[in-house]
Design an enzyme around this catalytic site. Structure first.
Site, short mmCIF file in Angstrom:
data_model
loop_
_atom_site.label_atom_id
_atom_site.label_comp_id
_atom_site.label_asym_id
_atom_site.label_seq_id
_atom_site.Cartn_x
_atom_site.Cartn_y
_atom_site.Cartn_z
N VAL A 10 0.84 -1.21 0.00
CA VAL A 10 0.00 0.00 0.00
C VAL A 10 0.87 1.25 0.00
CG1 VAL A 10 -1.77 1.30 1.24
CG2 VAL A 10 -1.90 -1.20 1.15
N ARG B 275 11.65 -0.49 7.65
CA ARG B 275 12.49 -1.25 8.58
C ARG B 275 13.90 -1.46 8.03
NH1 ARG B 275 7.54 -4.10 9.20
NH2 ARG B 275 6.68 -3.91 11.31
N GLY C 6 -10.99 -1.12 2.29
CA GLY C 6 -10.14 -0.63 1.22
C GLY C 6 -10.67 0.61 0.53
N ASP D 249 -9.54 -9.56 11.82
CA ASP D 249 -9.49 -8.39 10.94
C ASP D 249 -10.89 -7.82 10.75
OD1 ASP D 249 -7.97 -6.85 8.56
OD2 ASP D 249 -9.88 -7.61 7.79
N LYS E 133 -12.73 -4.02 12.01
CA LYS E 133 -13.50 -3.16 11.12
C LYS E 133 -14.94 -2.99 11.61
CE LYS E 133 -10.63 -4.65 7.23
NZ LYS E 133 -10.55 -5.50 6.03
#
Length: 435
Positions: free
Chosen positions: A20, A51, A138, A205, A209
């Site tokens: 993303v 990272r 999304g 997940d 949401k």
């Protein structure tokens, strides 16, 4: 508060440059003129925090902007895009950005579902923007729809498919006849599932949401821990076949609803696999797509549908939020603040009203159905349909679908049925929605 000086160009720090993040960088670089025209000010990337700066990346990512010092990037930015995921250091970095007055755009549903109030309080104290359209479904603009477009309405229920990985898996099990493990392997090969798919297949997940949407819709603070969750690991081809036989399809649903009656007053939020009829609007949501149905008093039933995951779709939502945040810096205005005035309590699952499909193996002999019917009615549950199929000699499979009842009564029914002498095994218990 360390107030940020007014700048003709807004400095954007991008925290995280995975799939993303790379697409967000691409959008900021290739659409710079269009985004400036839409927001009233130019945005330039000031830092991209990763990272490991030595990894090979898409050529669109300028290597000279890569760094590992997230704190320094936040302290010098006007706008911060958080795409790191996880709770820490994302929480601390967002709070630090908001306290400085920087606008923040995040796709971090787990963080919002667990620390949302803290983030909103930091934004309010500094009069800063907090945007999070990409955290739910999304590219599908359901957050803005619920938070802004329906702010003048009264929402009673939200039900949706908000996880593309599980929808793809169940869709493949239903249409291609594969089992769970094979469908999951396909999802991984296509990039729909992570190497560790736990958050997806166990419903976590979707639960995050659901908590976010419930908080927005019902103007109350709903925490991730308030969501009753079950995933899809135990779904079998036999469950899929039984659903088809009764005119249903299996989906992992996120459901949030108000209950305002003499029994209970509050909000019930849950995530679980459920059967929905083939003519239901969500039944034809295929592959990795997302869809959310919102039921409101004035607007009626609205459906939000589209790509719920992937780099480009999610980046689209992030860039939309960035344009709004930049416009506010240029011309004034603020993102909507937290609305929790209703302060409705979270209701446990037993207050939910639903229907069950129960598949069980029984001895095939006279009187079994009569005993079963009596046991079910004793728990104040009525049966809508029963289907019996002979299996091996002396045994049969029964599939019964109940009428609407309280979850407590349905659970008590299952326990009572399981104790019957002629019931050999309860193969599955699935909820039924959409009637």
């Amino acid at each position: 508060m360390d107030t940020i000086a007014s700048e003709p160009v807004l400095r954007v720090a991008v925290l995280g440059c995975g799939t993303v993040g790379t697409e967000v960088v691409r959008g900021l670089r290739t659409q710079a003129e269009e985004l400036a025209a839409r927001s009233g000010t130019r945005m330039e990337i000031s830092a991209i925090i990763v990272r490991d700066t030595t990894l090979a990346r898409d050529p669109v990512v300028p290597t000279e902007l890569l760094g590992t010092d997230a704190r320094a990037a936040v302290e010098s930015a006007d706008l911060v895009v958080e795409l790191m995921g996880g709770i820490e250091p994302a929480r601390s970095l967002i709070v630090a950005a908001l306290r400085r007055g920087a606008g923040v755009v995040t796709a971090n549903k787990a963080l919002l579902a667990t620390h949302g109030p803290e983030l909103f309080e930091a934004a309010d104290a500094a009069e800063a923007d907090l945007f999070f359209e990409a955290a739910v479904a999304g590219a599908v603009p359901v957050v803005r729809g619920v938070r802004e477009s329906l702010a003048g309405d009264s929402i009673s229920r939200i039900v949706g498919i908000v996880n593309g990985t599980t929808n793809y898996i169940l869709d493949q099990m239903s249409t291609a006849g594969v089992d769970f493990d094979e469908a999951l392997a396909q999802a991984k090969a296509l990039g729909y599932a992570e190497a560790d798919p736990t958050a997806d297949v166990d419903g976590l997940d979707a639960a995050a949401k659901a908590a976010i949407l419930a908080s927005l819709a019902f103007h109350s603070r709903i925490h991730l821990d308030d969501v009753a969750v079950s995933g899809i690991r135990d779904i079998t081809p036999s469950d899929i076949a039984a659903a088809k036989h009764s005119g249903h399809v299996l989906k992992l649903l996120a459901i949030a609803e108000q209950r305002q009656d003499e029994t209970a007053r509050g909000v019930a939020v849950r995530v679980h696999p459920a059967l929905i009829p083939l003519d239901h609007p969500l039944a034809n949501v295929r592959e990795a797509y997302n869809a959310v149905l919102v039921q409101a008093e004035g607007a009626g039933t609205l459906m939000f549908y589209g790509a719920g995951a992937g780099g480009a779709p999610t980046a689209s939502a992030v860039l939309g939020d960035l344009v709004a945040a930049a416009r506010h810096r240029s011309t004034g205005g603020r993102a909507p603040a937290e609305s929790d005035y209703a302060a409705l309590r979270s209701l446990p699952a037993e207050y939910v009203q639903t229907r069950y499909q129960v598949r069980l193996e029984v001895r095939d002999r006279p009187g079994v159905l009569a005993t079963l019917a009596t046991t079910v009615s004793e728990q104040h549950v009525s049966v809508e349909t029963v289907r019996q199929t002979a299996t091996e000699e002396g045994q049969a499979t029964l599939v019964l679908i109940t009428h609407l009842a309280d979850e407590r009564a349905l659970q008590a029914m299952i326990e009572a049925v399981d104790r019957l002498e002629d019931v050999l095994r309860i193969s599955s218990v699935l909820r039924v929605e959409g009637h």
